[in-house]
Motif scaffolding. Structure first.
Motif, mmCIF file in Angstrom:
data_model
loop_
_atom_site.group_PDB
_atom_site.id
_atom_site.type_symbol
_atom_site.label_atom_id
_atom_site.label_comp_id
_atom_site.label_asym_id
_atom_site.label_seq_id
_atom_site.Cartn_x
_atom_site.Cartn_y
_atom_site.Cartn_z
ATOM 1 N N ASP A 119 0.829 -1.205 0.000
ATOM 2 C CA ASP A 119 0.000 0.000 0.000
ATOM 3 C C ASP A 119 0.864 1.257 0.000
ATOM 4 O OD1 ASP A 119 -2.673 1.293 0.247
ATOM 5 O OD2 ASP A 119 -1.841 1.965 2.164
ATOM 6 N N LEU A 178 1.231 4.578 -2.754
ATOM 7 C CA LEU A 178 0.804 5.936 -2.398
ATOM 8 C C LEU A 178 1.416 7.004 -3.298
ATOM 9 C CD1 LEU A 178 0.818 5.996 1.512
ATOM 10 C CD2 LEU A 178 -1.149 6.023 -0.019
ATOM 11 N N THR A 232 0.685 12.303 5.215
ATOM 12 C CA THR A 232 -0.035 11.486 4.235
ATOM 13 C C THR A 232 -0.282 10.081 4.775
ATOM 14 O OG1 THR A 232 0.871 12.740 2.377
ATOM 15 C CG2 THR A 232 0.058 10.523 1.895
ATOM 16 N N ILE A 233 0.755 9.482 5.346
ATOM 17 C CA ILE A 233 0.637 8.124 5.874
ATOM 18 C C ILE A 233 -0.299 8.104 7.083
ATOM 19 C CG2 ILE A 233 1.907 6.214 6.936
ATOM 20 C CD1 ILE A 233 4.363 7.253 5.222
ATOM 21 N N LEU A 236 -2.734 10.189 7.880
ATOM 22 C CA LEU A 236 -4.120 10.411 7.461
ATOM 23 C C LEU A 236 -4.711 9.164 6.816
ATOM 24 C CD1 LEU A 236 -3.921 14.056 6.040
ATOM 25 C CD2 LEU A 236 -5.122 13.295 8.114
ATOM 26 N N ARG A 237 -3.894 8.389 6.145
ATOM 27 C CA ARG A 237 -4.381 7.175 5.486
ATOM 28 C C ARG A 237 -4.685 6.071 6.502
ATOM 29 N NH1 ARG A 237 -5.596 4.850 0.939
ATOM 30 N NH2 ARG A 237 -4.941 2.739 0.444
ATOM 31 N N TYR A 238 -3.880 5.978 7.553
ATOM 32 C CA TYR A 238 -3.985 4.825 8.454
ATOM 33 C C TYR A 238 -4.640 5.095 9.800
ATOM 34 C CZ TYR A 238 -1.443 1.719 5.433
ATOM 35 O OH TYR A 238 -1.101 0.927 4.378
ATOM 36 N N ARG A 248 -8.629 4.005 10.687
ATOM 37 C CA ARG A 248 -9.267 3.646 9.421
ATOM 38 C C ARG A 248 -8.918 2.198 9.064
ATOM 39 N NH1 ARG A 248 -10.849 8.489 7.290
ATOM 40 N NH2 ARG A 248 -9.618 10.299 7.811
ATOM 41 N N PRO A 280 -7.752 1.284 5.523
ATOM 42 C CA PRO A 280 -7.539 1.651 4.116
ATOM 43 C C PRO A 280 -7.247 0.460 3.214
ATOM 44 C CG PRO A 280 -5.570 2.089 5.365
ATOM 45 C CD PRO A 280 -6.620 1.652 6.351
#
Length: 148
Positions: free
Chosen positions: A16, A20, A98-99, A101-103, A106, A108
Motif C-alpha cells: 500500500d 501511495l 499522508t501516511i 491520514l491514510r492509516y 481507518r 484503508p
C-alpha cells in the motif's frame, strides 16, 4: 509454510505504501527490513523503512478471542545539511502526514483479520540521525486483530 499474521500485515502495508506515490520517493526507496539503518555500521540512507514493532496485547477482547495490535514501525529518513532549521524536514513532514491520514483510525486496506488500523505517535525528529547528516521521523502503524 503459511506466512504469519504479522508478515501478512507487514507485506500489505508495504504494498500500500509503495502505491501511495509519495512525492520525491521511488518505490525502491520504501523498504521492509529489520532496522531503519544498519546497526553494524551505524549508516543511514534515505527512504522510508517499514520495520517490525512489538505487538501490543491490551487486556480486552471477548471470552473466546484476544485483541492483538500488530505494529509496523515507519521511519522516514532524508539527507540533511546538518544545520539546525527546517532543512530537509519538509518532505518528511509531508510523508508523515499522508501516511498518518491514510492509516489513523481507518481500514484503508483489507488484510484478513484486521478490523482497524491506527497510528501510535512517535518521535517527530530523531537526533541520532541528525548527528549523521540526516533528518528523520518515526511512528508506528498498528493493526488490530482478534485472535484465538
Amino acid at each position: 509454510m503459511m506466512a504469519s499474521t504479522f508478515e501478512t500485515i507487514w507485506d500489505a502495508v508495504y504494498a500500500d505504501m509503495v502505491g501511495l506515490g509519495l512525492e520525491g520517493l521511488s518505490s525502491g526507496e520504501i523498504k521492509q527490513q529489520q532496522f531503519s539503518y544498519n546497526p553494524a555500521s551505524q549508516l543511514f540512507v534515505e527512504g522510508i523503512f517499514l520495520c517490525p514493532a512489538n505487538e501490543l496485547l491490551p487486556d480486552s477482547g471477548s471470552n473466546q478471542r484476544m485483541l492483538t495490535s500488530y505494529g509496523i514501525s515507519v521511519t522516514m529518513i532524508k539527507a540533511s545539511n546538518g544545520v539546525l532549521g527546517k532543512g530537509a524536514l519538509s518532505p518528511i513532514l509531508q510523508w508523515r502526514e499522508t501516511i498518518r491520514l491514510r492509516y489513523h483510525d481507518r481500514r484503508p486496506i483489507t488484510v484478513a483479520g484486521v478490523h482497524r488500523f491506527w497510528c501510535e505517535p512517535g518521535d517527530m525528529v530523531l537526533p541520532e540521525a541528525f548527528e549523521k547528516q540526516f533528518d528523520a521521523s518515526a511512528f508506528v502503524i498498528r493493526a488490530d486483530t482478534y485472535e484465538g
